[in-house]
Design a protein around this motif. Structure first.
Motif, mmCIF file in Angstrom:
data_model
loop_
_atom_site.group_PDB
_atom_site.id
_atom_site.type_symbol
_atom_site.label_atom_id
_atom_site.label_comp_id
_atom_site.label_asym_id
_atom_site.label_seq_id
_atom_site.Cartn_x
_atom_site.Cartn_y
_atom_site.Cartn_z
ATOM 1 N N ASP A 37 -16.535 -3.142 -5.580
ATOM 2 C CA ASP A 37 -16.224 -1.847 -4.975
ATOM 3 C C ASP A 37 -17.390 -0.861 -4.978
ATOM 4 O O ASP A 37 -17.273 0.210 -4.399
ATOM 5 C CB ASP A 37 -14.953 -1.229 -5.581
ATOM 6 C CG ASP A 37 -15.012 -1.143 -7.071
ATOM 7 O OD1 ASP A 37 -15.920 -1.768 -7.658
ATOM 8 O OD2 ASP A 37 -14.170 -0.450 -7.670
ATOM 9 N N ALA A 41 0.842 -1.201 0.000
ATOM 10 C CA ALA A 41 0.000 0.000 0.000
ATOM 11 C C ALA A 41 0.878 1.252 0.000
ATOM 12 O O ALA A 41 0.610 2.223 -0.713
ATOM 13 C CB ALA A 41 -0.913 -0.013 1.220
ATOM 14 N N ARG A 95 -8.372 1.865 6.643
ATOM 15 C CA ARG A 95 -7.540 0.778 6.093
ATOM 16 C C ARG A 95 -8.149 0.247 4.800
ATOM 17 O O ARG A 95 -9.356 0.227 4.649
ATOM 18 C CB ARG A 95 -7.445 -0.382 7.096
ATOM 19 C CG ARG A 95 -6.845 0.035 8.412
ATOM 20 C CD ARG A 95 -5.327 0.054 8.348
ATOM 21 N NE ARG A 95 -4.783 0.582 9.574
ATOM 22 C CZ ARG A 95 -4.020 1.665 9.635
ATOM 23 N NH1 ARG A 95 -3.715 2.329 8.546
ATOM 24 N NH2 ARG A 95 -3.568 2.089 10.791
ATOM 25 N N THR A 96 -7.276 -0.239 3.911
ATOM 26 C CA THR A 96 -7.792 -0.810 2.669
ATOM 27 C C THR A 96 -8.378 -2.189 2.960
ATOM 28 O O THR A 96 -8.076 -2.803 3.987
ATOM 29 C CB THR A 96 -6.669 -0.990 1.634
ATOM 30 O OG1 THR A 96 -5.716 -1.896 2.180
ATOM 31 C CG2 THR A 96 -6.009 0.333 1.318
ATOM 32 N N ASP A 97 -9.185 -2.659 2.003
ATOM 33 C CA ASP A 97 -9.806 -3.976 2.172
ATOM 34 C C ASP A 97 -8.765 -5.069 2.350
ATOM 35 O O ASP A 97 -8.959 -6.004 3.117
ATOM 36 C CB ASP A 97 -10.677 -4.312 0.960
ATOM 37 C CG ASP A 97 -11.924 -3.444 0.920
ATOM 38 O OD1 ASP A 97 -12.090 -2.629 1.856
ATOM 39 O OD2 ASP A 97 -12.715 -3.586 -0.019
ATOM 40 N N ASP A 124 -5.624 -3.081 -3.706
ATOM 41 C CA ASP A 124 -6.579 -2.392 -2.850
ATOM 42 C C ASP A 124 -6.124 -1.011 -2.408
ATOM 43 O O ASP A 124 -6.663 -0.462 -1.457
ATOM 44 C CB ASP A 124 -6.873 -3.247 -1.616
ATOM 45 C CG ASP A 124 -7.903 -4.298 -1.941
ATOM 46 O OD1 ASP A 124 -8.867 -3.948 -2.625
ATOM 47 O OD2 ASP A 124 -7.730 -5.451 -1.533
ATOM 48 N N ALA A 125 -5.136 -0.467 -3.105
ATOM 49 C CA ALA A 125 -4.661 0.868 -2.735
ATOM 50 C C ALA A 125 -5.809 1.864 -2.789
ATOM 51 O O ALA A 125 -6.790 1.669 -3.513
ATOM 52 C CB ALA A 125 -3.568 1.303 -3.703
ATOM 53 N N GLU A 126 -5.687 2.911 -1.985
ATOM 54 C CA GLU A 126 -6.697 3.965 -1.980
ATOM 55 C C GLU A 126 -6.835 4.525 -3.395
ATOM 56 O O GLU A 126 -5.851 4.646 -4.115
ATOM 57 C CB GLU A 126 -6.237 5.118 -1.084
ATOM 58 C CG GLU A 126 -5.737 4.701 0.259
ATOM 59 C CD GLU A 126 -6.809 4.849 1.302
ATOM 60 O OE1 GLU A 126 -7.741 5.635 1.054
ATOM 61 O OE2 GLU A 126 -6.711 4.187 2.338
ATOM 62 N N ARG A 127 -8.022 4.918 -3.730
ATOM 63 C CA ARG A 127 -8.337 5.446 -5.048
ATOM 64 C C ARG A 127 -7.396 6.596 -5.466
ATOM 65 O O ARG A 127 -7.047 6.735 -6.623
ATOM 66 C CB ARG A 127 -9.783 5.940 -5.001
ATOM 67 C CG ARG A 127 -10.412 6.287 -6.278
ATOM 68 C CD ARG A 127 -11.882 6.505 -6.028
ATOM 69 N NE ARG A 127 -12.596 5.250 -5.991
ATOM 70 C CZ ARG A 127 -13.158 4.711 -7.066
ATOM 71 N NH1 ARG A 127 -13.092 5.314 -8.214
ATOM 72 N NH2 ARG A 127 -13.790 3.557 -6.980
ATOM 73 N N GLY A 143 -15.332 5.933 -0.817
ATOM 74 C CA GLY A 143 -13.911 6.253 -0.608
ATOM 75 C C GLY A 143 -13.433 7.412 -1.451
ATOM 76 O O GLY A 143 -12.296 7.439 -1.902
ATOM 77 N N ARG A 181 -15.281 -9.158 1.183
ATOM 78 C CA ARG A 181 -15.640 -7.793 0.772
ATOM 79 C C ARG A 181 -17.143 -7.558 0.899
ATOM 80 O O ARG A 181 -17.586 -6.499 1.320
ATOM 81 C CB ARG A 181 -15.240 -7.588 -0.702
ATOM 82 C CG ARG A 181 -13.787 -7.333 -0.883
ATOM 83 C CD ARG A 181 -13.608 -6.212 -1.891
ATOM 84 N NE ARG A 181 -12.214 -5.843 -1.984
ATOM 85 C CZ ARG A 181 -11.375 -6.407 -2.850
ATOM 86 N NH1 ARG A 181 -11.806 -7.331 -3.680
ATOM 87 N NH2 ARG A 181 -10.125 -6.035 -2.879
ATOM 88 N N ARG A 199 -7.459 0.222 -11.859
ATOM 89 C CA ARG A 199 -6.659 0.691 -10.720
ATOM 90 C C ARG A 199 -5.231 1.032 -11.108
ATOM 91 O O ARG A 199 -4.375 1.186 -10.248
ATOM 92 C CB ARG A 199 -6.650 -0.388 -9.645
ATOM 93 C CG ARG A 199 -8.021 -0.585 -9.068
ATOM 94 C CD ARG A 199 -8.175 -1.933 -8.404
ATOM 95 N NE ARG A 199 -9.584 -2.190 -8.192
ATOM 96 C CZ ARG A 199 -10.199 -2.079 -7.026
ATOM 97 N NH1 ARG A 199 -9.517 -1.754 -5.966
ATOM 98 N NH2 ARG A 199 -11.489 -2.296 -6.927
#
Ligand SMILES: Nc1ncnc2c1ncn2[C@@H]1O[C@H](COP(=O)(O)OP(=O)(O)O)[C@@H](O)[C@H]1O
Ligand SMILES: [Mg+2]
Length: 505
Positions: A416, A90, A354-356, A124-127, A445, A383, A173
């Motif tokens: 998502d 991440a 936190r990411t998924d 799963d990094a933040e958008r 998010g 999820r 992504r």
């Protein structure tokens, strides 16, 4: 911006170019038998593109760590906990650092788990951090095997799931999979099928040839050319490479592989004294050599063997009824335990940030601690549960028919966006006002209200909801399949969740 990478030579003195931006969108599969030059090819690609794009190499043989010296890749030693690897991944996306995940020395099962945890963290990094990134996986058949092998089912599922995510859903992504395999027939079909660009090297086995010609849409006869390719020679095809099969010779590389193939070295001149060399001990060896033949084991008396056998049988009989005292896994109890773990985890105030993937690793550990019976929940299943738990539905409503139906409807949606769907559905099922754009945005998010509104439009296009605005400008979302709708809510209202947080402070 168009950036062409020089991969080497094409026929008639031309250069073999690879369109980097197109590659990001259409991914690459490299196949060729061991020694055909795949790792060299990947290295050429990595070196030539290092200044243009962030890179991550999943490196089962520790081959690529030498990129660190010249190109500044950070080497991540795979010998860490999965949780740690997910978090590192991440941070890599956040800080846009190129890395080599070195998995050399780990056993296959560990390699799979580590790669899964790491890829999960990237995915799963933040958008906000969805920058483009090449994700190169050498020996990809290890991580996405076509059939079950000796490793545990769980490890295989984790790793295969991560590779599938990378190749099938990574593009949005920013993740562009570049995978190499020595045996196409050993690579999971769905993973191979997502690449639109191919570099095919020397291939011996008919079954691999058949898979290659299927993938490339070639006649089997045409694929025969792969048999005679020399080391470093590949046939290129795909939108980022060439519209027609193009023979290319991969060019030189700047850094060297740490492991290289064995080289023949001339034997030393030895004629007469070979016998002496072998049988004359060197001075430092001149100690008496003791023969160490282990003494033969004492034979076990037959009576003892019989006694042992009858003892084992008696123990087995004594244990047998005890085994049946353990009931079959009680599904309700298992679900209860899982829900408990979920609540406990979400109760942590940090969980929201936190990411998924990080939460998933945390969840698996907590399940082990609580001894939740049965097989671990898969990431997609997790999820869904997470999205439901975050919608904060109360127990009674959760059992209700419309809510069960809402769960059913949501299955057609990508993971998502399910969270947003649940929040709106919950308002409809419980007869509350339609959540504001700000609330929906947070659930998704993002800070963008426009994105949140677009999601509602998307649900509408899928035929799941009908959105209307009343005369006062408030929004109502109806769920025709559930037979209910939200009350009118102000789309420009504040974020409900944020209000709650203030109230709590
Ligand atoms: N295009 C090339 N030019 C020069 N040497 C090459 C080329 N391709 C491969 N080699 C050399 O051949 C050997 C085997 O290549 P490698 O890339 O490790 O094969 P693979 O990964 O397919 O098993 C290595 O020593 C490598 O340096
Ligand atoms: Mg190799």
């Amino acid at each position: 911006m168009k950036v062409d990478i020089d991969m080497g030579a094409a026929p008639a003195g031309a250069k073999a170019m690879l369109d980097l931006e197109e590659l990001l969108a259409t991914r690459l599969l490299v196949q060729g038998n061991s020694g055909s030059g795949k790792s060299h090819l990947l290295r050429r690609l990595l070196e030539q593109s290092a200044q243009w794009v962030q890179q991550c190499v999943i490196d089962p043989e520790g081959d690529f760590v030498t990129l660190a010296d010249k190109y500044g890749h950070v080497v991540v030693d795979g010998a860490r906990t999965e949780n740690e690897l997910t978090r590192i991944a991440a941070r890599i996306r956040q800080h846009r650092v190129s890395v080599v995940l070195d998995l050399e020395g780990l056993d296959v099962e560990q390699q799979m788990r580590c790669a899964a945890a790491f890829l999960g963290g990237l995915f799963d990094a933040e958008r906000d951090y969805w920058y483009p990134m090449l994700v190169v996986v050498d020996e990809a058949q290890l991580f996405a095997p076509a059939v079950a092998g000796e490793v545990s089912d769980e490890a295989r599922k984790l790793s295969l799931g991560a590779m599938t995510n990378l190749m099938c859903r990574g593009r949005k992504r920013g993740l562009a999979g570049v995978i190499a395999t020595q045996r196409l027939a050993k690579l999971a079909k769905n993973v191979a099928a997502e690449a639109s660009n191919f570099l095919m090297g020397r291939t011996f086995l008919d079954i691999d040839m058949a898979r290659a010609s299927d993938l490339l849409g070639m006649e089997r006869r045409q694929a025969e050319q792969f048999r005679d390719l020399a080391r470093g020679h590949f046939v290129a095809l795909g939108p980022a490479l060439s519209r027609r099969p193009l023979p290319v010779t991969i060019g030189a590389v700047e850094t060297s592989a740490r492991s290289s193939s064995p080289k023949l070295t001339p034997l030393p001149q030895q004629a007469d004294d070979a016998h002496d060399l072998i049988f004359t001990p060197a001075p430092e060896e001149r100690r008496p050599v003791v023969r160490r033949t282990p003494p033969p084991p004492q034979p076990t008396p037959t009576a003892d063997i019989l006694a042992q056998l009858s003892q084992a049988k008696a123990m087995a009989e004594a244990e047998a009824p005890a085994m049946t005292l353990f009931p079959e896994i009680d599904q309700a109890e298992r679900n209860g335990l899982i829900d408990g773990v979920m609540q406990e985890m979400l109760g942590d105030p940090d969980a929201g940030f936190r990411t998924d993937a990080v939460l998933y690793q945390d969840f698996l550990v907590r399940c082990r601690i609580r001894r939740v019976p049965g097989e671990a929940l898969s990431l997609p299943a997790f999820r869904r549960k997470l999205a439901v738990a975050r919608a904060g539905i109360d127990g009674e409503t959760a059992q209700s028919e419309p809510w069960q139906q809402a769960l059913e409807l949501s299955k057609s949606l990508p993971d998502d966006v399910q969270g947003v769907f649940f929040i709106v559905a919950q308002a409809a099922v419980t007869g509350n006002p339609c959540p504001s754009d700000a609330t929906l945005a947070r659930a998704y998010g993002t800070h963008s209200a426009r994105r949140a509104r677009r999601l509602l439009t998307y649900f509408e296009e899928q035929g799941l909801v009908v959105v209307r605005t009343d005369f006062a400008g408030n929004r109502v979302v109806a769920f025709p399949d559930l037979g209910c709708e939200t009350l009118a809510g102000d789309p420009n209202g504040p974020d409900d969740g944020a209000q709650e947080q203030h109230a709590a402070e």
